[in-house]
Write a protein that holds these residues in place. Structure first.
Motif, PDB file in Angstrom:
ATOM      1  N   PRO A 187      15.611 -14.397 -26.715  1.00  0.00           N
ATOM      2  CA  PRO A 187      15.796 -15.633 -25.950  1.00  0.00           C
ATOM      3  C   PRO A 187      17.151 -15.785 -25.260  1.00  0.00           C
ATOM      4  CG  PRO A 187      14.729 -16.098 -28.039  1.00  0.00           C
ATOM      5  CD  PRO A 187      15.167 -14.674 -28.096  1.00  0.00           C
ATOM      6  N   THR A 188      18.142 -14.963 -25.627  1.00  0.00           N
ATOM      7  CA  THR A 188      19.435 -15.073 -24.956  1.00  0.00           C
ATOM      8  C   THR A 188      19.420 -14.446 -23.566  1.00  0.00           C
ATOM      9  OG1 THR A 188      20.418 -12.979 -25.720  1.00  0.00           O
ATOM     10  CG2 THR A 188      20.525 -14.859 -27.232  1.00  0.00           C
ATOM     11  N   ASN A 189      18.453 -13.537 -23.313  1.00  0.00           N
ATOM     12  CA  ASN A 189      18.419 -12.878 -21.999  1.00  0.00           C
ATOM     13  C   ASN A 189      17.048 -12.908 -21.325  1.00  0.00           C
ATOM     14  OD1 ASN A 189      16.826 -10.663 -23.120  1.00  0.00           O
ATOM     15  ND2 ASN A 189      18.739  -9.807 -23.934  1.00  0.00           N
ATOM     16  N   SER A 190      16.018 -13.318 -22.058  1.00  0.00           N
ATOM     17  CA  SER A 190      14.661 -13.301 -21.503  1.00  0.00           C
ATOM     18  C   SER A 190      13.939 -14.597 -21.846  1.00  0.00           C
ATOM     19  CB  SER A 190      13.861 -12.117 -22.040  1.00  0.00           C
ATOM     20  OG  SER A 190      14.508 -10.890 -21.733  1.00  0.00           O
ATOM     21  N   TYR A 191      12.889 -14.883 -21.074  1.00  0.00           N
ATOM     22  CA  TYR A 191      12.098 -16.095 -21.308  1.00  0.00           C
ATOM     23  C   TYR A 191      10.623 -15.741 -21.454  1.00  0.00           C
ATOM     24  CZ  TYR A 191      10.589 -20.969 -20.866  1.00  0.00           C
ATOM     25  OH  TYR A 191      10.045 -22.201 -21.110  1.00  0.00           O
ATOM     26  N   VAL A 246       0.811 -10.109 -27.839  1.00  0.00           N
ATOM     27  CA  VAL A 246       1.247 -11.497 -28.006  1.00  0.00           C
ATOM     28  C   VAL A 246       2.103 -11.635 -29.265  1.00  0.00           C
ATOM     29  CG1 VAL A 246       0.449 -13.858 -28.453  1.00  0.00           C
ATOM     30  CG2 VAL A 246      -0.688 -12.455 -26.716  1.00  0.00           C
ATOM     31  N   ARG A 247       1.683 -10.989 -30.339  1.00  0.00           N
ATOM     32  CA  ARG A 247       2.463 -11.034 -31.578  1.00  0.00           C
ATOM     33  C   ARG A 247       3.848 -10.440 -31.374  1.00  0.00           C
ATOM     34  NH1 ARG A 247      -0.315  -7.638 -34.593  1.00  0.00           N
ATOM     35  NH2 ARG A 247      -2.029  -9.141 -34.723  1.00  0.00           N
ATOM     36  N   GLY A 248       3.911  -9.353 -30.638  1.00  0.00           N
ATOM     37  CA  GLY A 248       5.202  -8.723 -30.367  1.00  0.00           C
ATOM     38  C   GLY A 248       6.121  -9.625 -29.557  1.00  0.00           C
ATOM     39  N   ALA A 249       5.566 -10.292 -28.526  1.00  0.00           N
ATOM     40  CA  ALA A 249       6.374 -11.215 -27.714  1.00  0.00           C
ATOM     41  C   ALA A 249       6.905 -12.362 -28.563  1.00  0.00           C
ATOM     42  CB  ALA A 249       5.545 -11.740 -26.552  1.00  0.00           C
ATOM     43  N   HIS A 250       6.040 -12.921 -29.392  1.00  0.00           N
ATOM     44  CA  HIS A 250       6.462 -14.041 -30.225  1.00  0.00           C
ATOM     45  C   HIS A 250       7.487 -13.606 -31.256  1.00  0.00           C
ATOM     46  CE1 HIS A 250       2.541 -16.467 -29.240  1.00  0.00           C
ATOM     47  NE2 HIS A 250       3.365 -16.354 -28.222  1.00  0.00           N
ATOM     48  N   ASN A 251       7.362 -12.403 -31.766  1.00  0.00           N
ATOM     49  CA  ASN A 251       8.370 -11.897 -32.696  1.00  0.00           C
ATOM     50  C   ASN A 251       9.746 -11.826 -32.054  1.00  0.00           C
ATOM     51  OD1 ASN A 251       6.447 -11.610 -34.691  1.00  0.00           O
ATOM     52  ND2 ASN A 251       6.258  -9.382 -34.504  1.00  0.00           N
ATOM     53  N   GLN A 252       9.782 -11.615 -30.721  1.00  0.00           N
ATOM     54  CA  GLN A 252      11.051 -11.548 -29.995  1.00  0.00           C
ATOM     55  C   GLN A 252      11.477 -12.916 -29.466  1.00  0.00           C
ATOM     56  OE1 GLN A 252      11.505  -8.201 -31.220  1.00  0.00           O
ATOM     57  NE2 GLN A 252      12.918  -8.374 -29.487  1.00  0.00           N
ATOM     58  N   GLY A 253      10.687 -13.948 -29.747  1.00  0.00           N
ATOM     59  CA  GLY A 253      11.032 -15.294 -29.311  1.00  0.00           C
ATOM     60  C   GLY A 253      10.715 -15.563 -27.852  1.00  0.00           C
ATOM     61  N   LEU A 254       9.749 -14.816 -27.292  1.00  0.00           N
ATOM     62  CA  LEU A 254       9.416 -14.929 -25.873  1.00  0.00           C
ATOM     63  C   LEU A 254       8.012 -15.501 -25.683  1.00  0.00           C
ATOM     64  CD1 LEU A 254      10.795 -11.467 -24.674  1.00  0.00           C
ATOM     65  CD2 LEU A 254      12.017 -13.640 -24.939  1.00  0.00           C
ATOM     66  N   LYS A 255       7.747 -16.004 -24.489  1.00  0.00           N
ATOM     67  CA  LYS A 255       6.450 -16.583 -24.148  1.00  0.00           C
ATOM     68  C   LYS A 255       5.584 -15.532 -23.455  1.00  0.00           C
ATOM     69  CE  LYS A 255       8.325 -21.245 -23.636  1.00  0.00           C
ATOM     70  NZ  LYS A 255       7.709 -21.751 -24.892  1.00  0.00           N
ATOM     71  N   ALA A 256       4.386 -15.337 -23.965  1.00  0.00           N
ATOM     72  CA  ALA A 256       3.482 -14.302 -23.448  1.00  0.00           C
ATOM     73  C   ALA A 256       2.727 -14.805 -22.220  1.00  0.00           C
ATOM     74  CB  ALA A 256       2.503 -13.871 -24.534  1.00  0.00           C
ATOM     75  N   ARG A 257       2.654 -13.925 -21.209  1.00  0.00           N
ATOM     76  CA  ARG A 257       1.958 -14.274 -19.963  1.00  0.00           C
ATOM     77  C   ARG A 257       1.268 -13.026 -19.414  1.00  0.00           C
ATOM     78  NH1 ARG A 257       3.261 -14.346 -14.103  1.00  0.00           N
ATOM     79  NH2 ARG A 257       5.034 -13.018 -14.620  1.00  0.00           N
ATOM     80  N   TYR A 258       0.043 -13.183 -18.966  1.00  0.00           N
ATOM     81  CA  TYR A 258      -0.685 -12.092 -18.289  1.00  0.00           C
ATOM     82  C   TYR A 258      -0.914 -12.481 -16.830  1.00  0.00           C
ATOM     83  CZ  TYR A 258      -1.873  -9.782 -22.716  1.00  0.00           C
ATOM     84  OH  TYR A 258      -1.812  -9.115 -23.915  1.00  0.00           O
TER      85      TYR A 258
END
Length: 367
Positions: free
Chosen positions: A279-283, A312-324
């Motif tokens: 979350p410090t560099n990506s959204y 999706v699980r991987g994105a959430h683990n990194q604190g990011l919002k998943a989008r396709y």
């Protein structure tokens, strides 16, 4: 004198009643009833034409020369009654009115494709679509500044802005609006121009930013995708107000074998190491549905569902919002089914072309 000359009389001197008098009485009653019905219908008609005073006041509230002149709008009711929904206005600049059409539908994300030509930023899907009056400033920066200035007024009643600023949605002032900036030209060349043109939003404190410790959310969150340079974006370790669109297909946790080659996500210059994104560099963490999940004919297969869940699980683990992006759009039944599957599997925002169907349709999630 005959009996005809002297009509018969009864005791008391009363003459007998004629046989048609009851009929005459009924006729008079019918006429009275008709008059009453006519009067009633007349009053009902007048009531319909001239409603009660309360209805009249509501219908004419705020009209010029009326007592309530100027009371139709509040200072911060730009998007009154609009409920934000987690959808992204794909190719937003193609809308009848960029930004405004998406906000009217309730979308919490808009998208601008940027090209650098003669030291200015132009908006369009390709260079053949560019025109001199469709610039980043005219279509996005200036409208957003205008909206947010109205949403955060300073008046004699409220001389200072609140420390917590209002966003674009009256019904949810804390909801940030994602401004997805697709770098079409060379990312390193484009970067300083994007930074410069975002400055009015920055100076007004409308941009979400990282202060070296945490991310502070503001009414607008700028997210860079396409040819955006991750190295320049992360070069300042103590402050940044543009965030990256990380590659969702590189986020997979325990990915099953799909038998299909996975392509890179939305950002063309994205490093493949998923641990770099946070979350410090990506959204967002985004990727092409068609490329990373594959074609869906009626229902996602077991393997496809497992891939979606892993990403999706991987994105959430990194604190990011998943989008396709590049999800099925036809037939509509398939589109709606895939939308339902994505929401059920935890995708955070839908990338949509049909704003009405996504935000007001009958597919089942938000209306």
């Amino acid at each position: 004198m005959t009996s005809r000359d002297n009509p018969p009389t009864f005791s008391g001197g009363h003459s007998p009643k004629l046989h048609n008098e009851p009929l005459l009485g009924r006729r008079i009653d019918d006429e009275r009833l008709g008059v009453i019905q006519f009067v009633s219908l007349s009053f009902l008609t007048l009531a319909a034409i001239f409603p009660n005073q309360a209805a009249y006041i509501v219908d004419h509230w705020g009209d010029p020369s009326k007592t309530a002149q100027g009371l139709l709008h509040w200072p911060t009711d730009f998007s009154r009654d609009i409920q934000p929904v987690p959808c992204h206005s794909h190719n937003d600049y193609w809308r009848k009115v960029p930004v405004y059409s998406a906000l009217q539908a309730g979308c919490i994300g808009v998208e601008a494709d940027l090209w650098l030509v003669d030291d200015d930023l132009y908006v369009g899907h390709s260079t053949s679509a560019l025109t001199s009056n469709r610039t980043f400033r005219s279509l996005y920066i200036n409208p957003l500044l205008d909206i947010l200035t109205k949403q955060n007024p300073t008046t004699k009643f409220h001389p200072n802005r609140d420390s917590t600023l209002n966003g674009v949605f009256d019904t949810d002032p804390a909801q940030t609006l994602v401004l997805l900036i697709d770098f079409k030209s060379n990312g390193h060349t484009l970067w300083p121009y994007v930074q410069a043109q975002l400055d009015p939003l920055r100076q007004a404190d409308y941009l979400t930013y990282f202060d070296g410790t945490s991310r502070i959310e503001r009414p607008i969150t700028a997210v860079a995708t396409g040819n955006a340079p991750f190295d320049l974006l992360t070069s300042n370790s103590t402050y940044r107000d543009i965030f990256f669109d990380a590659p969702l297909d590189k986020m997979s946790v325990e990915v099953p074998s799909s038998g299909q080659e996975s392509k890179q996500g939305a950002s063309g210059n994205a490093p493949a190491d998923a641990s770099l994104y946070n979350p410090t560099n990506s959204y967002y963490a985004s990727t092409s549905f068609d490329a990373s999940i594959g074609t869906v004919w009626s229902h996602p297969s077991t393997i496809q569902l497992e891939n979606i869940r892993a990403q999706v699980r991987g994105a959430h683990n990194q604190g990011l919002k998943a989008r396709y992006w590049e999800t099925p759009f036809w037939p509509r039944g398939l589109r709606d089914h895939v939308w339902n599957v994505l929401i059920e599997e935890g995708v955070d925002i839908l990338n949509v072309d049909d704003l009405k169907a996504a935000t007001q349709g009958t597919w089942g999630k938000w209306r």
